[in-house]
Each structure stands twice: as structure tokens, then as C-alpha cells.
Design an enzyme around this catalytic site. Structure first.
Site, PDB file in Angstrom:
ATOM      1  N   LYS A  14       0.858  -1.207   0.000  1.00 61.69           N
ATOM      2  CA  LYS A  14       0.000   0.000   0.000  1.00 61.69           C
ATOM      3  C   LYS A  14       0.888   1.250   0.000  1.00 61.69           C
ATOM      4  O   LYS A  14       1.975   1.227  -0.584  1.00 61.69           O
ATOM      5  CB  LYS A  14      -0.986  -0.047   1.168  1.00 61.69           C
ATOM      6  CG  LYS A  14      -1.756  -1.374   1.213  1.00 61.69           C
ATOM      7  CD  LYS A  14      -2.932  -1.378   2.134  1.00 61.69           C
ATOM      8  CE  LYS A  14      -3.619  -2.744   2.053  1.00 61.69           C
ATOM      9  NZ  LYS A  14      -4.842  -2.819   2.837  1.00 61.69           N
ATOM     10  N   GLU A 101      -9.661  -0.604  -1.838  1.00 65.85           N
ATOM     11  CA  GLU A 101      -9.301   0.790  -1.527  1.00 65.85           C
ATOM     12  C   GLU A 101      -9.310   1.646  -2.786  1.00 65.85           C
ATOM     13  O   GLU A 101      -9.636   2.835  -2.735  1.00 65.85           O
ATOM     14  CB  GLU A 101      -7.930   0.822  -0.812  1.00 65.85           C
ATOM     15  CG  GLU A 101      -8.061   0.335   0.631  1.00 65.85           C
ATOM     16  CD  GLU A 101      -6.837  -0.354   1.215  1.00 65.85           C
ATOM     17  OE1 GLU A 101      -5.735  -0.218   0.651  1.00 65.85           O
ATOM     18  OE2 GLU A 101      -6.989  -1.037   2.248  1.00 65.85           O
ATOM     19  N   GLY A 175      -7.536  -4.886   6.955  1.00 63.43           N
ATOM     20  CA  GLY A 175      -6.965  -3.933   7.901  1.00 63.43           C
ATOM     21  C   GLY A 175      -7.721  -3.843   9.220  1.00 63.43           C
ATOM     22  O   GLY A 175      -7.474  -2.948  10.019  1.00 63.43           O
ATOM     23  N   SER A 215      -6.505  -9.256   6.750  1.00 66.43           N
ATOM     24  CA  SER A 215      -5.986  -9.590   8.087  1.00 66.43           C
ATOM     25  C   SER A 215      -5.352 -10.971   8.172  1.00 66.43           C
ATOM     26  O   SER A 215      -5.443 -11.629   9.209  1.00 66.43           O
ATOM     27  CB  SER A 215      -7.089  -9.430   9.142  1.00 66.43           C
ATOM     28  OG  SER A 215      -7.510  -8.072   9.194  1.00 66.43           O
ATOM     29  N   GLY A 236      -1.517  -7.306   3.476  1.00 66.38           N
ATOM     30  CA  GLY A 236      -1.209  -5.890   3.646  1.00 66.38           C
ATOM     31  C   GLY A 236      -0.307  -5.679   4.841  1.00 66.38           C
ATOM     32  O   GLY A 236       0.912  -5.830   4.767  1.00 66.38           O
TER      33      GLY A 236
HETATM   34  P1  PGA Z   1      -4.479  -6.468   5.399  1.00 71.92           P
HETATM   35  O1  PGA Z   1      -4.670  -5.957   3.893  1.00 71.92           O
HETATM   36  O2  PGA Z   1      -3.649  -7.719   5.338  1.00 71.92           O
HETATM   37  O3  PGA Z   1      -3.760  -5.335   6.087  1.00 71.92           O
HETATM   38  O4  PGA Z   1      -5.836  -6.711   5.946  1.00 71.92           O
HETATM   39  C1  PGA Z   1      -4.915  -6.854   2.845  1.00 71.92           C
HETATM   40  C2  PGA Z   1      -5.114  -6.093   1.558  1.00 71.92           C
HETATM   41  O5  PGA Z   1      -5.759  -5.032   1.597  1.00 71.92           O
HETATM   42  O6  PGA Z   1      -4.658  -6.505   0.477  1.00 71.92           O
END
Ligand code: PGA
Length: 256
Positions: A14, A101, A175, A215, A236
Site C-alpha cells: 500500500k 481501496e 486492515g 488480516s 497488507g
Molecule cells: P491487510 O490488507 O492484510 O492489512 O488486511 C490486505 C489487503 O488489503 O490486500
């Protein structure tokens, strides 16, 4: 359980990482990967545009690199955008398209995502197309409809197991620390594979990798990655620490 598809562990950085952080993270992972010839998984890093080229230079073929987005056009007057060919030129072999996103922050529709994926394929990149339902849609019992509609709208003609990866990322899990249960993930992944079988045929469907994202952490990766149709993760937060990202990959069950 073993997988016929080689599992893919993809890090979505990201909007994170200045030079030092990016180089340290990449170098650490390269060192770990170099110690395992014939690793039973593939590892992909998707840094922000600004560090792609420098990260690509240290990967030495141990890990792969991809972009987090691309424009649907080949080139032209699109201030601030980056084309798929530019990503390929910088060393990328993959690009994420349609991340939730991007869909939320930049109003990307399925049609836009499909055109971006099409541009990726034309530039010789593999597209990781992200789909996933909101919490409200899950609560109303329409997860499978949402996912099927997103696939119908986002997967371009010409996509096949050589250039397509699907990432199932329930929005409520991204997230938030609230991960899908292995059973929830498997149910949706099986539905995605059924859609792929309907549209690309059984043979192709059996080869396309379907990643889980949302997550995924060292403490929950083993049971997710053990599910029949979970062919890896799009990670992420936990991809920003070499130790955590590596720990997740150690749970891969593919024989390669
Ligand atoms: P996260 O993000 O592992 O922080 O939940 C995953 C993603 O958005 O690809």
C-alpha cells in the site's frame, strides 16, 4: 493437504515504505528466500510506484515484483497515472487491480477494473483482480451474488491461468484484524472457482490461483492456507515486517 497450484504469497505494501525501509524489507526477504532452493511457494512484492525499480534490482530472481494499480490506457494525457507497460519496464510481472481501496477511494467500477486488467494482459503482466463483499452484503446473505457479479464485470476476455490471479478480500476483513474463518474463505473460493469453470472451462479453472486477503497474519495463516481452494494470500499489514511475512509463507502447503 497439498495443492496442485503453487501457492503465491503476495505483499501489498500500500502507501508505505521510503527508500531505507523498502530496501531493508526486500533485502531481508531475498536473503531468506535464497536459503530455500525450490521453495514450495512463490513470493511477490507490490511496493508503491516510487520504490518498484530499486526493489526490483535487489530481488535477484528470488522474489517477483508487481504494481498496486495501473491505468487502462497504453499512454497519454493521464497526469499522475502509470501504465501497465511502465510497470513491466520497471521489472514487474504482476499488477493488482480493483483493490477495494481503489474501488472506494477512486470510484473504480467493475468496468474500469476490467479495462485495467485488459491493459495489464496486453503489457504481458499477470493481473491480480480483487473482489470481495462489504459487511452489509455478507449480513444480508448476498456474498456469492456480489462475488459473481464482480467476476463477471471485472475479468477481461483473454484471461487464463497464465495471466490471471483472483484475490478474494472481504472488505470487512481488510486492515481490521477481523479475518474470515477458513470455512468462510473456502466457501467463497469454491464459488469463485465454479464461476471460473463456467467461463474459462474446468481445466483453466483448476489452474487459476485464488488468494485470500484480509488480516492474514502469522497466527491465522496456517488454517487458511490449508483450505483446498486457498492458493495463497494477498497480505497488507503483515507484509511490512519481513519476519511476519516470512512466517505466513512457511505455512504454504503446495508441493510446487
Ligand atoms: P491487510 O490488507 O492484510 O492489512 O488486511 C490486505 C489487503 O488489503 O490486500
Amino acid at each position: 493437504m497439498t495443492h496442485s497450484r503453487r501457492q503465491l504469497i503476495a505483499g501489498n505494501w500500500k502507501m508505505n515504505g521510503l527508500t531505507d525501509e523498502a530496501m531493508n524489507l526486500a533485502t531481508d526477504l531475498v536473503t531468506r528466500m535464497a536459503k530455500i532452493p525450490n521453495a514450495p511457494f512463490e513470493m511477490l512484492l507490490c511496493p508503491p510506484f516510487t520504490t518498484i525499480r530499486m526493489v526490483a534490482e535487489v530481488l535477484a530472481g528470488e522474489l517477483m515484483i508487481g504494481g498496486q494499480d495501473c491505468h487502462a490506457s497504453e499512454k497519454g494525457a493521464h497526469t499522475g497515472d502509470v501504465s501497465a507497460a511502465m510497470l513491466a519496464d520497471a521489472g514487474c510481472t504482476f499488477v493488482i487491480v480493483g483493490h477495494s481501496e481503489r474501488r472506494t477511494d477512486h470510484g473504480e467500477t467493475d468496468a474500469i477494473v476490467r479495462n485495467k486488467a485488459k491493459a495489464a494482459l496486453s503489457a504481458g503482466l499477470s493481473a491480480i483482480i480483487c473482489i470481495g463483499e462489504t459487511e452489509a452484503k455478507r449480513d444480508s446473505g448476498s456474498t456469492m451474488d456480489v462475488v459473481r457479479n464482480q467476476l463477471s464485470g471485472s475479468v477481461p476476455k483473454g484471461a487464463d491461468s497464465d495471466n490471471l490471479v483472483i484475490a478474494y478480500e472481504p472488505i470487512w476483513a481488510i486492515g481490521t484484524g477481523r479475518v474470515a474463518t477458513p470455512v468462510q474463505a473456502q466457501e467463497v473460493h469454491a464459488e469463485i472457482r465454479a464461476w471460473l469453470a463456467d467461463h474459462l472451462g474446468d481445466e483453466q479453472a483448476s489452474q487459476v490461483r485464488i488468494l485470500y486477503g484480509g488480516s492474514m497474519k502469522p497466527n491465522n495463516a496456517a488454517e487458511l492456507l490449508a483450505m483446498t481452494d486457498v492458493d495463497g494470500g494477498l497480505i497488507g499489514g503483515a507484509s511490512l515486517k519481513a519476519e511476519d511475512f516470512w512466517a505466513i509463507a512457511q505455512n504454504c502447503t503446495s508441493l510446487g
